[in-house]
Design a protein around this motif. Sequence first.
Motif, mmCIF file in Angstrom:
data_model
loop_
_atom_site.group_PDB
_atom_site.id
_atom_site.type_symbol
_atom_site.label_atom_id
_atom_site.label_comp_id
_atom_site.label_asym_id
_atom_site.label_seq_id
_atom_site.Cartn_x
_atom_site.Cartn_y
_atom_site.Cartn_z
ATOM 1 N N LEU A 71 0.828 -1.205 0.000
ATOM 2 C CA LEU A 71 0.000 0.000 0.000
ATOM 3 C C LEU A 71 0.866 1.261 0.000
ATOM 4 C CD1 LEU A 71 -2.783 -1.158 2.465
ATOM 5 C CD2 LEU A 71 -2.998 -0.866 -0.018
ATOM 6 N N GLU A 72 1.934 1.245 0.768
ATOM 7 C CA GLU A 72 2.864 2.383 0.781
ATOM 8 C C GLU A 72 3.516 2.560 -0.586
ATOM 9 O OE1 GLU A 72 7.039 3.612 2.896
ATOM 10 O OE2 GLU A 72 5.573 2.517 4.113
ATOM 11 N N TYR A 73 3.904 1.456 -1.215
ATOM 12 C CA TYR A 73 4.511 1.502 -2.544
ATOM 13 C C TYR A 73 3.530 2.097 -3.555
ATOM 14 C CZ TYR A 73 6.670 -0.118 -6.887
ATOM 15 O OH TYR A 73 7.228 -0.173 -8.135
ATOM 16 N N ILE A 74 2.273 1.682 -3.499
ATOM 17 C CA ILE A 74 1.264 2.217 -4.410
ATOM 18 C C ILE A 74 1.139 3.726 -4.211
ATOM 19 C CG2 ILE A 74 -1.219 2.254 -4.935
ATOM 20 C CD1 ILE A 74 -1.196 -0.785 -4.202
ATOM 21 N N GLU A 75 1.087 4.142 -2.962
ATOM 22 C CA GLU A 75 0.922 5.560 -2.646
ATOM 23 C C GLU A 75 2.130 6.403 -3.089
ATOM 24 O OE1 GLU A 75 0.736 8.121 1.389
ATOM 25 O OE2 GLU A 75 -0.690 6.457 1.249
ATOM 26 N N ARG A 76 3.323 5.876 -2.892
ATOM 27 C CA ARG A 76 4.538 6.652 -3.165
ATOM 28 C C ARG A 76 5.036 6.530 -4.603
ATOM 29 N NH1 ARG A 76 8.835 6.190 1.615
ATOM 30 N NH2 ARG A 76 7.888 7.808 2.875
ATOM 31 N N SER A 77 4.895 5.350 -5.209
ATOM 32 C CA SER A 77 5.583 5.093 -6.465
ATOM 33 C C SER A 77 4.689 4.950 -7.689
ATOM 34 C CB SER A 77 6.414 3.814 -6.344
ATOM 35 O OG SER A 77 7.325 3.924 -5.273
ATOM 36 N N LEU A 78 3.438 4.646 -7.491
ATOM 37 C CA LEU A 78 2.605 4.326 -8.655
ATOM 38 C C LEU A 78 1.554 5.377 -8.972
ATOM 39 C CD1 LEU A 78 2.067 0.500 -8.096
ATOM 40 C CD2 LEU A 78 3.728 1.642 -9.555
ATOM 41 N N GLN A 79 1.596 6.502 -8.326
ATOM 42 C CA GLN A 79 0.598 7.550 -8.610
ATOM 43 C C GLN A 79 1.041 8.431 -9.735
ATOM 44 O OE1 GLN A 79 -0.718 9.659 -5.194
ATOM 45 N NE2 GLN A 79 -1.090 7.803 -4.062
#
Length: 79
Positions: A71-79
């Motif tokens: 979830l952190e990766y999605i928030e930080r890297s995939l937006q």
Amino acid sequence: MAITLYSLDGCPWCEKVHDALDAEGIDYETEWVEPLHSDRNEVRRVSGQREVPVLVDTERGVTMAESAKILEYIERSLQ
């Protein structure tokens, strides 16, 4: 598809990741895994363990487990 999510039907942690990917409008493919840990050889092959969820981002060379980290990766890297 650059992002694959290894997931188990009915897994609440997997659902959180699905929801986050959908909310961000991120295209991904789901690989549904078997309920028995001993039958999750594909997950083990890509991540070294049999727990789900596991996210694989081939474009960025990232493979990760644990829903909080994903979830952190999605928030930080995939937006």
